[in-house]
Design a protein around this motif. Structure first.
Motif, short mmCIF file in Angstrom:
data_model
loop_
_atom_site.label_atom_id
_atom_site.label_comp_id
_atom_site.label_asym_id
_atom_site.label_seq_id
_atom_site.Cartn_x
_atom_site.Cartn_y
_atom_site.Cartn_z
N LYS A 36 0.84 -1.21 0.00
CA LYS A 36 0.00 0.00 0.00
C LYS A 36 0.87 1.25 0.00
O LYS A 36 0.58 2.22 -0.71
N VAL A 37 1.93 1.24 0.80
CA VAL A 37 2.86 2.37 0.85
C VAL A 37 3.51 2.58 -0.51
O VAL A 37 3.61 3.71 -1.00
N GLU A 38 3.93 1.50 -1.16
CA GLU A 38 4.53 1.61 -2.49
C GLU A 38 3.55 2.23 -3.48
O GLU A 38 3.94 3.06 -4.31
N ALA A 39 2.28 1.86 -3.40
CA ALA A 39 1.27 2.43 -4.30
C ALA A 39 1.08 3.92 -4.03
O ALA A 39 0.90 4.71 -4.98
N LEU A 40 1.15 4.33 -2.77
CA LEU A 40 1.02 5.75 -2.45
C LEU A 40 2.22 6.54 -2.99
O LEU A 40 2.06 7.65 -3.50
N PHE A 41 3.41 5.97 -2.88
CA PHE A 41 4.59 6.63 -3.46
C PHE A 41 4.43 6.79 -4.97
O PHE A 41 4.77 7.83 -5.53
N GLU A 42 3.92 5.76 -5.63
CA GLU A 42 3.71 5.84 -7.08
C GLU A 42 2.74 6.96 -7.43
O GLU A 42 2.96 7.71 -8.37
N ARG A 43 1.65 7.06 -6.67
CA ARG A 43 0.67 8.11 -6.91
C ARG A 43 1.31 9.49 -6.74
O ARG A 43 1.06 10.39 -7.54
N LEU A 44 2.14 9.64 -5.73
CA LEU A 44 2.82 10.92 -5.50
C LEU A 44 3.81 11.24 -6.63
O LEU A 44 3.87 12.37 -7.10
N LYS A 45 4.57 10.24 -7.05
CA LYS A 45 5.56 10.47 -8.11
C LYS A 45 4.89 10.81 -9.43
O LYS A 45 5.41 11.61 -10.21
N LYS A 46 3.74 10.20 -9.70
CA LYS A 46 3.02 10.47 -10.95
C LYS A 46 2.14 11.71 -10.86
O LYS A 46 1.48 12.07 -11.84
N LYS A 47 2.12 12.34 -9.68
CA LYS A 47 1.35 13.57 -9.44
C LYS A 47 -0.14 13.35 -9.71
O LYS A 47 -0.82 14.21 -10.26
#
Length: 182
Positions: free
Chosen positions: A15-26
């Motif tokens: 879940k944390v990895e998915a949140l990082f992805e969302r942040l990186k992709k803006k």
């Protein structure tokens, strides 16, 4: 659905990895995503420290949680889109990824080899209960008594730059804020 502690911890990691992805992709509201990341990482870390780590040698992991806490606080203070936000996001992701890799390749396999299935389930229930309590406290609105919630106190403690705030319960936050004159 599996409820052993190893499955629950690794599920949070994904879940944390998915949140990082969302942040990186803006994608979406980055402030809301940071708040979600902050709540999940904080609740996860507290549950590990309180319910899983006491039975095993995990001093290094606690230190890594502290490092992530500092970076999380900096990320919450930074404005999305600024260089400070992007730099802090990169540092936080690197720190968390290092911790996750170490935990999943060393600590969790060691736990699995040393503890029977029944104990893994017991630890899972304790971890989940503590994590859920923290998530509720960190994401809830005003309390029914009219006083500040733990999440509101935590925000005040952030503004006052009170050290160790993520490890404090509601009463400790209230006391620290009183001492700080907030």
């Amino acid at each position: 659905m599996a409820t052993d502690v190893i499955t629950l911890i690794t599920r949070d990691h994904r879940k944390v990895e998915a949140l990082f992805e969302r942040l990186k992709k803006k994608e979406g509201d980055r402030r809301a995503t940071v708040a979600e990341l902050h709540a999940l990482l904080t609740a996860h870390a507290r549950a590990e420290e309180d319910r899983v780590y006491p039975g095993i040698d995990a001093h290094h992991e606690v230190e890594e949680h502290k490092e992530a806490e500092v970076l999380l606080d900096a990320l919450k203070r930074a404005d999305p889109g600024t260089a400070e936000f992007e730099d802090t996001l990169v540092k936080l992701e690197e720190s968390v990824n290092h911790h996750v890799q170490e935990e999943e390749s060393e600590l969790l396999p060691k736990l699995a080899s040393e503890v029977d299935a029944k104990e893994l389930e017991r630890l899972g229930a304790a971890f989940q209960k503590r994590r859920d309590e923290e998530l509720t406290a960190l994401t809830s609105g005003s309390s029914a008594e009219g006083g500040a919630t733990k999440a509101e106190l935590y925000k005040e403690a952030q503004k006052a730059d009170i050290p160790g705030r993520s490890q404090m319960d509601k009463e400790e936050l209230e006391e620290a804020l009183r001492k700080a004159g907030s």
